[in-house]
Design an enzyme around this catalytic site. Structure first.
Site, PDB file in Angstrom:
ATOM      1  N   GLY A  86       0.801  -1.217   0.000  1.00 22.57           N
ATOM      2  CA  GLY A  86       0.000   0.000   0.000  1.00 22.57           C
ATOM      3  C   GLY A  86       0.831   1.262   0.000  1.00 22.57           C
ATOM      4  O   GLY A  86       0.309   2.357  -0.190  1.00 22.57           O
ATOM      5  N   GLU A 110       6.929  -2.943  -9.880  1.00 24.99           N
ATOM      6  CA  GLU A 110       7.896  -4.042  -9.765  1.00 24.99           C
ATOM      7  C   GLU A 110       8.223  -4.613 -11.140  1.00 24.99           C
ATOM      8  O   GLU A 110       9.383  -4.855 -11.477  1.00 24.99           O
ATOM      9  CB  GLU A 110       7.319  -5.148  -8.877  1.00 24.99           C
ATOM     10  CG  GLU A 110       7.329  -4.867  -7.396  1.00 24.99           C
ATOM     11  CD  GLU A 110       6.770  -6.050  -6.614  1.00 24.99           C
ATOM     12  OE1 GLU A 110       5.892  -6.756  -7.160  1.00 24.99           O
ATOM     13  OE2 GLU A 110       7.216  -6.266  -5.489  1.00 24.99           O
TER      14      GLU A 110
END
Length: 490
Positions: free
Chosen positions: A7, A41
Protein backbone atom coordinates in the site's frame (compact mmCIF):
# COMPACT_ATOMS: atom_id res chain seq x y z
CA UNK A 1 12.48 -13.34 3.05
CA UNK A 2 12.20 -9.58 3.30
CA UNK A 3 8.92 -7.98 4.38
CA UNK A 4 7.71 -4.88 2.54
CA UNK A 5 4.68 -2.88 3.62
CA UNK A 6 1.95 -3.07 1.02
CA UNK A 7 0.00 0.00 0.00
CA UNK A 8 3.02 2.28 0.21
CA UNK A 9 5.13 3.49 -2.75
CA UNK A 10 7.64 0.92 -3.94
CA UNK A 11 10.71 1.31 -1.77
CA UNK A 12 14.35 1.84 -2.70
CA UNK A 13 15.11 -1.32 -0.73
CA UNK A 14 12.84 -3.41 -2.95
CA UNK A 15 14.27 -1.84 -6.11
CA UNK A 16 17.73 -2.73 -4.88
CA UNK A 17 16.60 -6.31 -4.12
CA UNK A 18 15.28 -6.64 -7.68
CA UNK A 19 18.55 -5.30 -9.13
CA UNK A 20 20.63 -7.78 -7.12
CA UNK A 21 18.51 -10.81 -8.06
CA UNK A 22 19.72 -13.33 -10.64
CA UNK A 23 16.25 -14.62 -11.54
CA UNK A 24 12.85 -12.97 -11.24
CA UNK A 25 9.67 -15.10 -11.22
CA UNK A 26 6.60 -13.06 -12.20
CA UNK A 27 3.22 -14.58 -11.35
CA UNK A 28 0.48 -12.91 -13.41
CA UNK A 29 -2.95 -13.37 -11.80
CA UNK A 30 -6.36 -12.11 -12.94
CA UNK A 31 -6.05 -8.97 -10.78
CA UNK A 32 -2.29 -8.41 -11.29
CA UNK A 33 -2.73 -5.27 -13.41
CA UNK A 34 -4.96 -3.64 -10.79
CA UNK A 35 -1.95 -3.20 -8.47
CA UNK A 36 0.25 -0.18 -9.14
CA UNK A 37 2.83 -1.76 -6.84
CA UNK A 38 3.00 -4.91 -8.99
CA UNK A 39 3.23 -2.90 -12.19
CA UNK A 40 6.10 -0.83 -10.79
CA UNK A 41 7.90 -4.04 -9.77
CA UNK A 42 7.35 -5.45 -13.24
CA UNK A 43 8.70 -2.32 -14.92
CA UNK A 44 11.87 -2.51 -12.80
CA UNK A 45 12.30 -6.24 -13.52
CA UNK A 46 11.99 -5.80 -17.29
CA UNK A 47 14.45 -2.89 -17.11
CA UNK A 48 16.96 -5.21 -15.37
CA UNK A 49 16.33 -7.87 -18.02
CA UNK A 50 17.32 -5.44 -20.78
CA UNK A 51 20.20 -3.65 -19.07
CA UNK A 52 21.70 -6.27 -16.75
CA UNK A 53 20.87 -9.54 -18.50
CA UNK A 54 18.72 -10.73 -15.58
CA UNK A 55 16.51 -13.75 -16.26
CA UNK A 56 12.74 -13.35 -15.92
CA UNK A 57 10.30 -16.28 -15.78
CA UNK A 58 6.62 -15.41 -16.33
CA UNK A 59 3.87 -17.65 -14.93
CA UNK A 60 0.39 -16.94 -16.30
CA UNK A 61 -2.11 -18.13 -13.67
CA UNK A 62 -5.61 -18.10 -15.18
CA UNK A 63 -4.40 -15.32 -17.48
CA UNK A 64 -3.99 -15.44 -21.25
CA UNK A 65 -0.61 -13.90 -22.28
CA UNK A 66 -2.36 -12.24 -25.23
CA UNK A 67 -4.42 -10.17 -22.76
CA UNK A 68 -1.13 -8.63 -21.56
CA UNK A 69 0.37 -8.01 -24.99
CA UNK A 70 -2.68 -6.06 -26.15
CA UNK A 71 -4.53 -5.21 -22.95
CA UNK A 72 -8.00 -6.73 -22.91
CA UNK A 73 -10.53 -8.09 -20.44
CA UNK A 74 -9.61 -7.44 -16.79
CA UNK A 75 -6.16 -6.07 -17.75
CA UNK A 76 -7.66 -3.36 -19.96
CA UNK A 77 -10.17 -2.42 -17.27
CA UNK A 78 -7.42 -2.08 -14.64
CA UNK A 79 -5.18 0.05 -16.86
CA UNK A 80 -8.10 2.32 -17.79
CA UNK A 81 -8.79 2.87 -14.10
CA UNK A 82 -5.13 3.79 -13.50
CA UNK A 83 -5.31 6.34 -16.33
CA UNK A 84 -8.41 7.87 -14.79
CA UNK A 85 -6.84 8.01 -11.34
CA UNK A 86 -3.69 9.72 -12.62
CA UNK A 87 -5.83 12.27 -14.55
CA UNK A 88 -3.05 13.13 -16.96
CA UNK A 89 -0.47 13.89 -14.28
CA UNK A 90 1.75 10.99 -15.30
CA UNK A 91 0.17 9.05 -18.12
CA UNK A 92 3.69 8.19 -19.28
CA UNK A 93 3.86 5.84 -16.30
CA UNK A 94 0.84 3.90 -17.57
CA UNK A 95 2.47 3.54 -20.96
CA UNK A 96 5.63 2.17 -19.28
CA UNK A 97 3.45 -0.36 -17.48
CA UNK A 98 1.84 -1.41 -20.77
CA UNK A 99 5.27 -1.81 -22.38
CA UNK A 100 6.50 -3.93 -19.46
CA UNK A 101 3.40 -6.14 -19.63
CA UNK A 102 3.91 -6.68 -23.35
CA UNK A 103 7.62 -7.52 -22.97
CA UNK A 104 6.95 -9.99 -20.15
CA UNK A 105 4.13 -11.67 -22.09
CA UNK A 106 6.49 -12.19 -25.03
CA UNK A 107 8.89 -14.24 -22.91
CA UNK A 108 8.71 -18.02 -22.70
CA UNK A 109 6.97 -19.07 -19.51
CA UNK A 110 4.32 -21.33 -18.01
CA UNK A 111 0.54 -21.08 -18.41
CA UNK A 112 -1.29 -22.67 -15.46
CA UNK A 113 -4.80 -22.77 -14.10
CA UNK A 114 -8.28 -23.87 -15.09
CA UNK A 115 -7.95 -23.42 -18.85
CA UNK A 116 -4.40 -24.83 -19.07
CA UNK A 117 -3.06 -28.37 -19.17
CA UNK A 118 -0.72 -27.73 -16.23
CA UNK A 119 -1.50 -27.36 -12.54
CA UNK A 120 0.43 -25.36 -9.97
CA UNK A 121 2.35 -28.33 -8.55
CA UNK A 122 3.63 -29.44 -11.98
CA UNK A 123 4.67 -25.87 -12.77
CA UNK A 124 6.67 -25.59 -9.56
CA UNK A 125 8.39 -28.93 -10.23
CA UNK A 126 9.41 -27.85 -13.73
CA UNK A 127 10.80 -24.53 -12.55
CA UNK A 128 12.87 -26.26 -9.88
CA UNK A 129 14.15 -28.88 -12.35
CA UNK A 130 14.99 -26.46 -15.13
CA UNK A 131 16.11 -23.37 -13.27
CA UNK A 132 17.20 -24.07 -9.71
CA UNK A 133 18.83 -27.49 -9.54
CA UNK A 134 22.26 -25.95 -10.17
CA UNK A 135 21.66 -22.48 -8.76
CA UNK A 136 23.85 -23.11 -5.67
CA UNK A 137 26.75 -24.04 -7.98
CA UNK A 138 26.25 -20.94 -10.13
CA UNK A 139 26.25 -18.58 -7.17
CA UNK A 140 29.36 -20.18 -5.68
CA UNK A 141 31.20 -19.85 -8.99
CA UNK A 142 31.47 -16.09 -8.43
CA UNK A 143 31.28 -15.44 -12.16
CA UNK A 144 29.62 -12.10 -12.72
CA UNK A 145 29.61 -11.70 -16.49
CA UNK A 146 29.67 -14.64 -18.86
CA UNK A 147 29.69 -13.07 -22.31
CA UNK A 148 30.06 -15.64 -25.10
CA UNK A 149 30.11 -18.52 -22.63
CA UNK A 150 27.43 -20.65 -24.29
CA UNK A 151 29.34 -21.32 -27.52
CA UNK A 152 32.50 -22.19 -25.58
CA UNK A 153 30.83 -24.51 -23.11
CA UNK A 154 28.95 -26.06 -26.00
CA UNK A 155 32.20 -26.85 -27.78
CA UNK A 156 33.59 -28.65 -24.74
CA UNK A 157 30.35 -30.51 -24.01
CA UNK A 158 30.37 -31.92 -27.54
CA UNK A 159 33.72 -33.54 -26.72
CA UNK A 160 32.58 -34.71 -23.28
CA UNK A 161 29.55 -36.61 -24.64
CA UNK A 162 27.94 -36.74 -21.22
CA UNK A 163 25.42 -39.56 -20.94
CA UNK A 164 27.37 -42.00 -23.05
CA UNK A 165 29.45 -44.82 -21.60
CA UNK A 166 33.18 -45.02 -21.16
CA UNK A 167 35.56 -42.62 -19.42
CA UNK A 168 36.46 -39.45 -21.30
CA UNK A 169 39.22 -36.89 -20.65
CA UNK A 170 38.91 -33.43 -22.23
CA UNK A 171 41.51 -30.68 -21.96
CA UNK A 172 40.66 -26.97 -22.15
CA UNK A 173 43.73 -25.21 -23.49
CA UNK A 174 44.75 -21.60 -24.10
CA UNK A 175 46.99 -18.76 -23.04
CA UNK A 176 46.67 -17.22 -19.60
CA UNK A 177 43.62 -15.04 -19.15
CA UNK A 178 41.60 -16.60 -22.00
CA UNK A 179 38.81 -17.81 -19.71
CA UNK A 180 39.64 -21.52 -19.43
CA UNK A 181 38.63 -21.69 -15.77
CA UNK A 182 35.39 -19.81 -16.42
CA UNK A 183 34.43 -22.27 -19.16
CA UNK A 184 35.29 -25.26 -16.97
CA UNK A 185 33.39 -23.85 -13.99
CA UNK A 186 30.28 -23.18 -16.08
CA UNK A 187 30.32 -26.74 -17.47
CA UNK A 188 30.79 -28.13 -13.96
CA UNK A 189 27.77 -26.13 -12.79
CA UNK A 190 25.71 -27.38 -15.73
CA UNK A 191 26.34 -31.12 -15.48
CA UNK A 192 27.65 -32.02 -12.00
CA UNK A 193 24.21 -33.18 -10.81
CA UNK A 194 24.39 -36.04 -13.36
CA UNK A 195 27.25 -37.80 -11.53
CA UNK A 196 27.59 -39.85 -8.36
CA UNK A 197 30.36 -37.57 -7.16
CA UNK A 198 32.00 -34.37 -8.36
CA UNK A 199 34.95 -32.15 -7.51
CA UNK A 200 36.28 -28.88 -8.92
CA UNK A 201 39.95 -28.83 -7.91
CA UNK A 202 41.01 -25.22 -8.48
CA UNK A 203 44.54 -23.78 -8.78
CA UNK A 204 46.30 -27.14 -9.05
CA UNK A 205 49.60 -25.51 -10.05
CA UNK A 206 49.66 -23.14 -7.09
CA UNK A 207 48.29 -25.55 -4.48
CA UNK A 208 50.68 -28.35 -5.44
CA UNK A 209 53.58 -25.96 -4.77
CA UNK A 210 52.17 -24.65 -1.49
CA UNK A 211 50.74 -27.82 0.04
CA UNK A 212 52.11 -30.76 -1.95
CA UNK A 213 50.49 -33.45 -4.07
CA UNK A 214 49.18 -35.52 -1.15
CA UNK A 215 47.12 -32.54 0.00
CA UNK A 216 45.46 -32.39 -3.44
CA UNK A 217 44.83 -36.13 -3.38
CA UNK A 218 43.18 -35.89 0.05
CA UNK A 219 41.08 -32.92 -1.05
CA UNK A 220 39.90 -34.75 -4.16
CA UNK A 221 38.86 -37.88 -2.26
CA UNK A 222 37.22 -36.09 0.65
CA UNK A 223 35.04 -33.98 -1.65
CA UNK A 224 33.88 -36.87 -3.80
CA UNK A 225 33.40 -39.36 -0.97
CA UNK A 226 32.15 -36.79 1.56
CA UNK A 227 34.67 -38.01 4.10
CA UNK A 228 36.20 -35.33 6.29
CA UNK A 229 39.45 -37.02 7.30
CA UNK A 230 41.76 -38.55 4.73
CA UNK A 231 45.20 -39.73 5.77
CA UNK A 232 47.55 -40.25 2.82
CA UNK A 233 51.21 -40.91 3.58
CA UNK A 234 52.71 -40.62 0.07
CA UNK A 235 51.77 -39.68 -3.49
CA UNK A 236 52.02 -43.36 -4.45
CA UNK A 237 49.59 -44.40 -1.72
CA UNK A 238 47.33 -41.51 -2.73
CA UNK A 239 47.27 -42.56 -6.37
CA UNK A 240 46.43 -46.14 -5.37
CA UNK A 241 43.63 -44.90 -3.06
CA UNK A 242 42.11 -42.71 -5.80
CA UNK A 243 42.01 -45.66 -8.20
CA UNK A 244 40.68 -48.10 -5.60
CA UNK A 245 37.91 -45.83 -4.29
CA UNK A 246 36.77 -44.22 -7.55
CA UNK A 247 37.11 -47.04 -10.08
CA UNK A 248 33.45 -48.00 -9.66
CA UNK A 249 32.04 -44.48 -9.31
CA UNK A 250 30.70 -42.27 -12.08
CA UNK A 251 32.45 -38.99 -11.27
CA UNK A 252 32.98 -35.54 -12.72
CA UNK A 253 36.34 -33.95 -11.86
CA UNK A 254 37.82 -30.65 -13.01
CA UNK A 255 41.58 -30.20 -12.55
CA UNK A 256 42.10 -26.47 -13.02
CA UNK A 257 45.44 -24.91 -14.05
CA UNK A 258 47.58 -28.03 -14.41
CA UNK A 259 51.16 -27.25 -15.38
CA UNK A 260 53.23 -30.46 -15.10
CA UNK A 261 52.99 -34.14 -15.82
CA UNK A 262 53.30 -35.31 -12.20
CA UNK A 263 50.03 -33.60 -11.33
CA UNK A 264 48.24 -35.69 -13.95
CA UNK A 265 50.20 -38.82 -13.08
CA UNK A 266 49.20 -38.81 -9.41
CA UNK A 267 45.75 -37.22 -9.62
CA UNK A 268 44.31 -38.54 -12.88
CA UNK A 269 46.36 -41.59 -13.75
CA UNK A 270 44.59 -43.58 -16.45
CA UNK A 271 41.04 -44.14 -17.62
CA UNK A 272 40.61 -47.26 -15.47
CA UNK A 273 40.93 -45.15 -12.30
CA UNK A 274 37.31 -44.04 -12.73
CA UNK A 275 33.93 -45.69 -13.17
CA UNK A 276 31.97 -45.97 -16.40
CA UNK A 277 30.49 -42.66 -17.52
CA UNK A 278 33.06 -40.54 -15.68
CA UNK A 279 34.28 -37.29 -17.20
CA UNK A 280 37.60 -35.60 -16.40
CA UNK A 281 38.22 -31.98 -17.45
CA UNK A 282 41.71 -30.45 -17.35
CA UNK A 283 42.53 -26.78 -17.91
CA UNK A 284 46.09 -25.91 -18.82
CA UNK A 285 48.34 -23.51 -20.70
CA UNK A 286 50.47 -26.41 -21.89
CA UNK A 287 48.93 -28.57 -24.61
CA UNK A 288 51.80 -31.07 -24.38
CA UNK A 289 50.48 -32.31 -21.03
CA UNK A 290 47.30 -33.64 -22.63
CA UNK A 291 48.74 -35.64 -25.50
CA UNK A 292 48.12 -39.02 -23.87
CA UNK A 293 44.97 -38.28 -21.93
CA UNK A 294 42.20 -37.25 -24.30
CA UNK A 295 40.79 -34.64 -26.64
CA UNK A 296 41.74 -30.99 -26.61
CA UNK A 297 39.57 -27.88 -26.87
CA UNK A 298 41.33 -24.62 -27.69
CA UNK A 299 39.44 -21.65 -26.22
CA UNK A 300 38.72 -19.23 -29.10
CA UNK A 301 39.08 -15.48 -28.88
CA UNK A 302 35.99 -13.41 -28.16
CA UNK A 303 34.25 -11.86 -31.15
CA UNK A 304 34.55 -8.08 -31.52
CA UNK A 305 31.05 -7.37 -30.20
CA UNK A 306 31.63 -9.74 -27.27
CA UNK A 307 34.84 -7.96 -26.32
CA UNK A 308 33.15 -4.58 -26.02
CA UNK A 309 30.18 -6.05 -24.16
CA UNK A 310 32.36 -7.87 -21.61
CA UNK A 311 34.39 -4.74 -20.93
CA UNK A 312 31.19 -2.69 -20.62
CA UNK A 313 29.75 -4.98 -17.95
CA UNK A 314 32.82 -4.45 -15.74
CA UNK A 315 33.28 -0.75 -16.49
CA UNK A 316 29.64 0.41 -16.59
CA UNK A 317 27.47 -2.44 -15.31
CA UNK A 318 25.64 -2.72 -18.64
CA UNK A 319 25.96 -4.18 -22.12
CA UNK A 320 27.22 -0.99 -23.79
CA UNK A 321 29.55 1.83 -22.72
CA UNK A 322 28.19 5.18 -21.61
CA UNK A 323 27.98 7.49 -24.61
CA UNK A 324 30.69 9.94 -23.47
CA UNK A 325 33.10 7.07 -22.81
CA UNK A 326 32.46 5.15 -26.03
CA UNK A 327 35.61 6.13 -27.93
CA UNK A 328 37.83 5.70 -24.87
CA UNK A 329 36.25 2.30 -24.29
CA UNK A 330 37.18 1.24 -27.81
CA UNK A 331 40.78 2.30 -27.10
CA UNK A 332 40.91 0.20 -23.93
CA UNK A 333 39.37 -2.78 -25.73
CA UNK A 334 41.90 -2.41 -28.52
CA UNK A 335 44.70 -2.52 -25.95
CA UNK A 336 43.26 -5.67 -24.35
CA UNK A 337 43.17 -7.46 -27.73
CA UNK A 338 40.24 -9.64 -26.73
CA UNK A 339 41.82 -11.12 -23.60
CA UNK A 340 39.02 -11.64 -21.01
CA UNK A 341 41.43 -11.25 -18.07
CA UNK A 342 42.55 -7.84 -19.31
CA UNK A 343 38.97 -6.74 -20.00
CA UNK A 344 37.93 -7.68 -16.46
CA UNK A 345 40.93 -6.06 -14.75
CA UNK A 346 40.77 -2.84 -16.76
CA UNK A 347 36.98 -2.56 -16.64
CA UNK A 348 36.94 -3.02 -12.86
CA UNK A 349 39.75 -0.49 -12.43
CA UNK A 350 38.04 2.18 -14.57
CA UNK A 351 34.57 1.65 -13.09
CA UNK A 352 33.15 4.94 -11.69
CA UNK A 353 36.31 6.90 -12.63
CA UNK A 354 35.97 10.19 -14.53
CA UNK A 355 37.05 10.81 -18.10
CA UNK A 356 40.33 12.51 -17.04
CA UNK A 357 41.36 9.40 -15.11
CA UNK A 358 40.46 7.23 -18.08
CA UNK A 359 42.79 9.18 -20.37
CA UNK A 360 45.57 9.08 -17.79
CA UNK A 361 45.16 5.32 -17.32
CA UNK A 362 45.32 4.72 -21.10
CA UNK A 363 48.59 6.69 -21.34
CA UNK A 364 50.08 4.59 -18.54
CA UNK A 365 48.94 1.32 -20.11
CA UNK A 366 50.69 2.13 -23.36
CA UNK A 367 53.93 2.85 -21.49
CA UNK A 368 54.13 0.19 -18.78
CA UNK A 369 51.05 -2.03 -18.96
CA UNK A 370 48.93 -3.11 -16.02
CA UNK A 371 50.81 -4.76 -13.15
CA UNK A 372 48.09 -7.30 -12.34
CA UNK A 373 47.72 -8.41 -15.96
CA UNK A 374 51.47 -8.76 -16.41
CA UNK A 375 51.74 -10.75 -13.17
CA UNK A 376 49.02 -13.19 -14.22
CA UNK A 377 50.43 -13.68 -17.72
CA UNK A 378 53.98 -14.17 -16.43
CA UNK A 379 52.80 -17.36 -14.69
CA UNK A 380 53.00 -18.93 -18.14
CA UNK A 381 56.79 -18.77 -17.81
CA UNK A 382 56.76 -20.97 -14.72
CA UNK A 383 58.24 -24.37 -15.48
CA UNK A 384 59.89 -23.26 -18.72
CA UNK A 385 63.36 -24.65 -19.22
CA UNK A 386 66.17 -22.08 -18.99
CA UNK A 387 66.79 -22.14 -22.71
CA UNK A 388 63.11 -21.94 -23.67
CA UNK A 389 62.64 -18.91 -21.42
CA UNK A 390 65.54 -17.16 -23.12
CA UNK A 391 64.12 -17.95 -26.54
CA UNK A 392 60.77 -16.51 -25.47
CA UNK A 393 62.34 -13.29 -24.16
CA UNK A 394 64.36 -12.88 -27.36
CA UNK A 395 61.22 -13.21 -29.45
CA UNK A 396 59.29 -10.78 -27.25
CA UNK A 397 62.05 -8.18 -27.43
CA UNK A 398 63.46 -8.65 -30.95
CA UNK A 399 61.87 -11.21 -33.22
CA UNK A 400 58.08 -10.91 -33.14
CA UNK A 401 56.77 -10.68 -36.68
CA UNK A 402 59.97 -12.13 -38.18
CA UNK A 403 60.10 -15.15 -40.48
CA UNK A 404 60.22 -18.40 -38.54
CA UNK A 405 63.20 -19.75 -40.49
CA UNK A 406 65.17 -16.54 -39.93
CA UNK A 407 64.42 -16.61 -36.20
CA UNK A 408 65.59 -20.23 -35.98
CA UNK A 409 68.81 -19.42 -37.85
CA UNK A 410 69.64 -16.47 -35.59
CA UNK A 411 68.81 -18.24 -32.33
CA UNK A 412 70.71 -21.38 -33.34
CA UNK A 413 73.78 -19.23 -33.98
CA UNK A 414 73.76 -18.51 -30.22
CA UNK A 415 73.79 -22.21 -29.41
CA UNK A 416 70.06 -22.71 -28.91
CA UNK A 417 68.09 -25.69 -30.18
CA UNK A 418 65.36 -23.31 -31.29
CA UNK A 419 63.22 -25.70 -33.38
CA UNK A 420 62.12 -27.60 -30.29
CA UNK A 421 62.08 -24.33 -28.32
CA UNK A 422 59.53 -22.76 -30.68
CA UNK A 423 57.43 -25.91 -30.48
CA UNK A 424 57.47 -25.77 -26.66
CA UNK A 425 56.46 -22.10 -26.65
CA UNK A 426 53.64 -22.80 -29.10
CA UNK A 427 52.28 -25.60 -26.95
CA UNK A 428 52.47 -23.26 -23.92
CA UNK A 429 50.32 -20.69 -25.81
CA UNK A 430 53.10 -18.10 -25.65
CA UNK A 431 53.68 -17.81 -29.41
CA UNK A 432 52.04 -18.94 -32.63
CA UNK A 433 53.10 -19.21 -36.25
CA UNK A 434 51.05 -17.16 -38.70
CA UNK A 435 51.81 -17.32 -42.44
CA UNK A 436 55.36 -18.42 -41.70
CA UNK A 437 56.06 -15.67 -39.16
CA UNK A 438 56.54 -15.89 -35.39
CA UNK A 439 53.72 -14.02 -33.63
CA UNK A 440 52.36 -13.54 -30.11
CA UNK A 441 49.51 -11.73 -28.39
CA UNK A 442 50.24 -8.05 -27.75
CA UNK A 443 49.92 -8.48 -23.98
CA UNK A 444 52.16 -11.55 -23.99
CA UNK A 445 54.78 -9.45 -25.80
CA UNK A 446 54.37 -6.66 -23.24
CA UNK A 447 54.70 -9.18 -20.40
CA UNK A 448 57.93 -10.58 -21.89
CA UNK A 449 59.40 -7.12 -22.25
CA UNK A 450 58.49 -6.29 -18.66
CA UNK A 451 60.27 -9.45 -17.49
CA UNK A 452 63.35 -8.44 -19.49
CA UNK A 453 63.37 -5.01 -17.82
CA UNK A 454 65.04 -6.08 -14.58
CA UNK A 455 65.25 -2.47 -13.38
CA UNK A 456 62.89 0.00 -15.07
CA UNK A 457 65.09 3.06 -14.40
CA UNK A 458 68.46 1.44 -15.18
CA UNK A 459 68.46 0.01 -18.70
CA UNK A 460 72.02 -1.29 -18.21
CA UNK A 461 70.54 -3.83 -15.79
CA UNK A 462 68.02 -5.15 -18.32
CA UNK A 463 68.57 -8.65 -19.68
CA UNK A 464 67.91 -7.28 -23.17
CA UNK A 465 68.00 -3.77 -24.62
CA UNK A 466 65.91 -2.99 -27.71
CA UNK A 467 64.59 0.57 -27.31
CA UNK A 468 66.66 3.27 -28.98
CA UNK A 469 66.48 5.57 -25.93
CA UNK A 470 67.72 2.79 -23.61
CA UNK A 471 70.59 1.97 -25.95
CA UNK A 472 71.57 5.65 -26.10
CA UNK A 473 71.40 5.91 -22.29
CA UNK A 474 73.69 2.91 -21.81
CA UNK A 475 76.33 4.21 -24.22
CA UNK A 476 76.13 7.86 -23.13
CA UNK A 477 76.58 6.94 -19.44
CA UNK A 478 79.27 4.37 -20.26
CA UNK A 479 77.46 1.74 -18.18
CA UNK A 480 78.13 -1.98 -18.35
CA UNK A 481 75.13 -4.20 -19.08
CA UNK A 482 75.35 -6.59 -16.16
CA UNK A 483 72.71 -8.90 -17.66
CA UNK A 484 73.74 -8.61 -21.30
CA UNK A 485 75.10 -12.17 -21.44
CA UNK A 486 72.64 -13.97 -23.66
CA UNK A 487 72.37 -16.87 -21.21
CA UNK A 488 71.96 -14.73 -18.10
CA UNK A 489 68.77 -15.70 -16.31
CA UNK A 490 66.09 -13.05 -16.78
Amino acid sequence: MRNFERGRPISAELLKAIEESRIAIIVFSEKYASSKWCLEELTKIMDCVEKKGQEAIPIFHNVDPSDLRRPSNSVAVALAKHEADLKGSDLGKVQRWKDALCKAANRAGWVVGKAANMNEADCIDQIIDKKFQNLHHTVSANETYLVGIESRTGGVELLLKVGLGGVRFVGIWGMGGMGKTTVARKIFDNISNQFQGSCFLANVREDSKKHGMTHLQMTLLSRILNEKSMDIQSVYAGADTIKRKLCLRKVLIVFDDVDNGDQLKYLVGKHDWFGDGSRIIITTRNADLLRCHGELYSVPELAKHEVLELFSWYAFGGKTPDKEFFELSKSVVDYAKGLPLALEVLGSFLHTRDIINWRSALDRLKDTGDEEIVKQLSLSLDGLAYEDKNIFLDIACFFRGKWRDDVITILNSFGFKSEIGLDVLTKKSLIYISEGMVEMHDLIEQMGQQVARVDQDKPWNHSRIWHENDIETVFSTNQVCVSSNHFEDA
